[in-house]
Write an enzyme that holds these catalytic residues in place. Structure first.
Site, PDB file in Angstrom:
ATOM      1  N   ASP A   1       0.828  -1.215   0.000  1.00 27.38           N
ATOM      2  CA  ASP A   1       0.000   0.000   0.000  1.00 27.38           C
ATOM      3  C   ASP A   1       0.863   1.267   0.000  1.00 27.38           C
ATOM      4  O   ASP A   1       1.950   1.277   0.583  1.00 27.38           O
ATOM      5  CB  ASP A   1      -0.911  -0.013   1.237  1.00 27.38           C
TER       6      ASP A   1
ATOM      7  N   HIS B   1       2.148   3.423  -9.157  1.00 31.08           N
ATOM      8  CA  HIS B   1       2.000   1.973  -9.364  1.00 31.08           C
ATOM      9  C   HIS B   1       3.189   1.429 -10.158  1.00 31.08           C
ATOM     10  O   HIS B   1       3.658   0.317  -9.897  1.00 31.08           O
ATOM     11  CB  HIS B   1       0.685   1.668 -10.072  1.00 31.08           C
TER      12      HIS B   1
ATOM     13  N   LEU C   1      11.120 -20.257  -5.373  1.00 27.95           N
ATOM     14  CA  LEU C   1      10.205 -19.355  -4.653  1.00 27.95           C
ATOM     15  C   LEU C   1       8.844 -19.366  -5.344  1.00 27.95           C
ATOM     16  O   LEU C   1       8.771 -19.161  -6.561  1.00 27.95           O
ATOM     17  CB  LEU C   1      10.768 -17.924  -4.673  1.00 27.95           C
TER      18      LEU C   1
HETATM   19  C1  IPE Z   1      -5.333  -2.702  -0.241  1.00 30.44           C
HETATM   20  O1  IPE Z   1      -5.034  -1.376  -0.379  1.00 30.44           O
HETATM   21  C2  IPE Z   1      -5.339  -3.378  -1.584  1.00 30.44           C
HETATM   22  C3  IPE Z   1      -4.049  -3.525  -2.241  1.00 30.44           C
HETATM   23  C4  IPE Z   1      -2.887  -3.177  -1.748  1.00 30.44           C
HETATM   24  C5  IPE Z   1      -4.084  -4.142  -3.541  1.00 30.44           C
HETATM   25  P1  IPE Z   1      -6.180  -0.262  -0.484  1.00 30.44           P
HETATM   26  O2  IPE Z   1      -5.479   1.042  -0.622  1.00 30.44           O
HETATM   27  O3  IPE Z   1      -7.139  -0.605  -1.561  1.00 30.44           O
HETATM   28  O4  IPE Z   1      -6.899  -0.392   0.911  1.00 30.44           O
HETATM   29  P2  IPE Z   1      -7.889   0.616   1.677  1.00 30.44           P
HETATM   30  O5  IPE Z   1      -8.998   0.930   0.739  1.00 30.44           O
HETATM   31  O6  IPE Z   1      -7.097   1.845   2.021  1.00 30.44           O
HETATM   32  O7  IPE Z   1      -8.311  -0.116   2.894  1.00 30.44           O
HETATM   33  C1  IPE Z   2      -1.684   0.187  -3.322  1.00 28.02           C
HETATM   34  O1  IPE Z   2      -1.404   1.547  -3.346  1.00 28.02           O
HETATM   35  C2  IPE Z   2      -1.827  -0.390  -4.694  1.00 28.02           C
HETATM   36  C3  IPE Z   2      -3.200  -0.752  -5.061  1.00 28.02           C
HETATM   37  C4  IPE Z   2      -4.236  -0.684  -4.278  1.00 28.02           C
HETATM   38  C5  IPE Z   2      -3.410  -1.186  -6.424  1.00 28.02           C
HETATM   39  P1  IPE Z   2      -2.568   2.610  -3.319  1.00 28.02           P
HETATM   40  O2  IPE Z   2      -2.918   2.951  -4.731  1.00 28.02           O
HETATM   41  O3  IPE Z   2      -3.678   2.174  -2.486  1.00 28.02           O
HETATM   42  O4  IPE Z   2      -1.818   3.840  -2.664  1.00 28.02           O
HETATM   43  P2  IPE Z   2      -2.447   4.892  -1.649  1.00 28.02           P
HETATM   44  O5  IPE Z   2      -2.958   4.141  -0.467  1.00 28.02           O
HETATM   45  O6  IPE Z   2      -3.545   5.614  -2.381  1.00 28.02           O
HETATM   46  O7  IPE Z   2      -1.309   5.778  -1.315  1.00 28.02           O
HETATM   47 MG    MG Z   3      -4.109   2.426  -0.510  1.00 31.23          MG
END
Ligand code: IPE
Ligand code: IPE
Ligand code: MG
Length: 250
Positions: free
Chosen positions: A25, A42, A136
């Site tokens: 995240d 990303h 792995l």
């Molecule tokens: C969780 O992250 C999903 C992934 C890392 C793929 P999110 O950014 O979607 O989670 P919430 O919405 O903050 O809980």
């Molecule tokens: C996690 O990073 C990746 C996915 C959920 C695909 P985020 O896109 O949720 O990044 P933040 O939380 O908005 O910074």
């Molecule tokens: Mg996020």
């Protein structure tokens, strides 16, 4: 001359988690702080993931399971969703030859029915190309949700007319027959599970890092593993029960 002590550059084998799961995240915030579009975060996240897979292999981790796209991520702006789909297809075509030569076996975990033919074909090819690898196992959870996983396991058993028990459900879960994660890491500062491995994380050690995923490097992963090595895993028992027996002094 026989060396009495041998320097150990890596932690002892027993302190290395067999299975690490990661909620990657913080990509969006990493990009936004740099006035970049979220998709740029990303892309940087893919770089961090490449390094992480390599480092897990070097440390002797046997299974790495990452959360790449959740069931709920469809609710993001359409351009971000299509950017993530495109990024998966591009990353697979670029990375699979390297992963193949590094002994990594790729497996996709999640509901494939909602994915485009292009993305689905990419997944099937990546799995087939690396199916013989054993160094792995790299599980990529894509269009995955812990609730979906439990529901699909129950539906599978119901369709076969099998009784629903803890053991039969466990065998029908999407990661089966792999063992549950020993260590579950979440980057990005949030302290929640966000519908990741609800069933399989029942006894995982949790580790939260404030680092955003693109900044989570080899040193950060080593810090998480070192933290894990200090934990006492009791699985419901008492501390005394799980501690190795101390030698009696005669
Ligand atoms: C969780 O992250 C999903 C992934 C890392 C793929 P999110 O950014 O979607 O989670 P919430 O919405 O903050 O809980
Ligand atoms: C996690 O990073 C990746 C996915 C959920 C695909 P985020 O896109 O949720 O990044 P933040 O939380 O908005 O910074
Ligand atoms: Mg996020």
């Amino acid at each position: 001359m026989v060396a009495m002590f041998q320097a150990s550059p890596t932690p002892a084998v027993s302190s290395i988690p067999h299975h690490i799961a990661i909620v990657m995240d913080g990509n969006g915030r990493w990009a936004t702080r740099r006035y970049l579009p979220r998709v740029a975060g990303h892309k940087k996240g893919v770089d961090a993931l490449r390094a992480c897979v390599r480092h897990c292999g070097e440390r002797g981790v046997k299974i790495l399971t990452v959360f790449a796209f959740s069931s709920e991520n469809w609710n993001r702006p359409p351009e971000e969703v299509s950017g993530l789909m495109e990024l998966l297809a591009v990353a697979l075509s670029r990375e699979v030859p390297h992963l193949k030569s590094e002994g990594v076996r790729i497996q996709f975990i999640g509901d494939r029915s909602a994915l485009s033919d292009k993305v689905r074909n990419g997944l099937v090819q990546a799995e087939a190309a690396t199916a013989a690898n054993t160094r792995l196992v790299f599980n990529i959870c894509f269009n995955y949700g812990g609730r979906w996983d439990i529901a699909q396991a129950a539906a599978k058993l119901a369709a076969r007319g099998e009784p629903i028990t803890e053991q039969s459900l466990d065998r029908a879960m999407s990661l089966a027959p792999q063992p549950d994660p020993d260590l579950l890491i979440r980057t990005g500062g949030e302290k929640r599970i966000s519908n990741f491995l609800l069933w399989q994380a029942a006894y995982s050690e949790l580790y939260f890092s404030d680092k955003l995923w693109p900044e989570f490097d080899a040193a950060a992963l080593d810090a998480a593993i070192a933290d894990y090595a200090q934990r006492e895993r009791r699985f419901g028992k008492t501390s005394q029960q799980v501690q190795p027996a101390t030698k009696k002094v005669a």
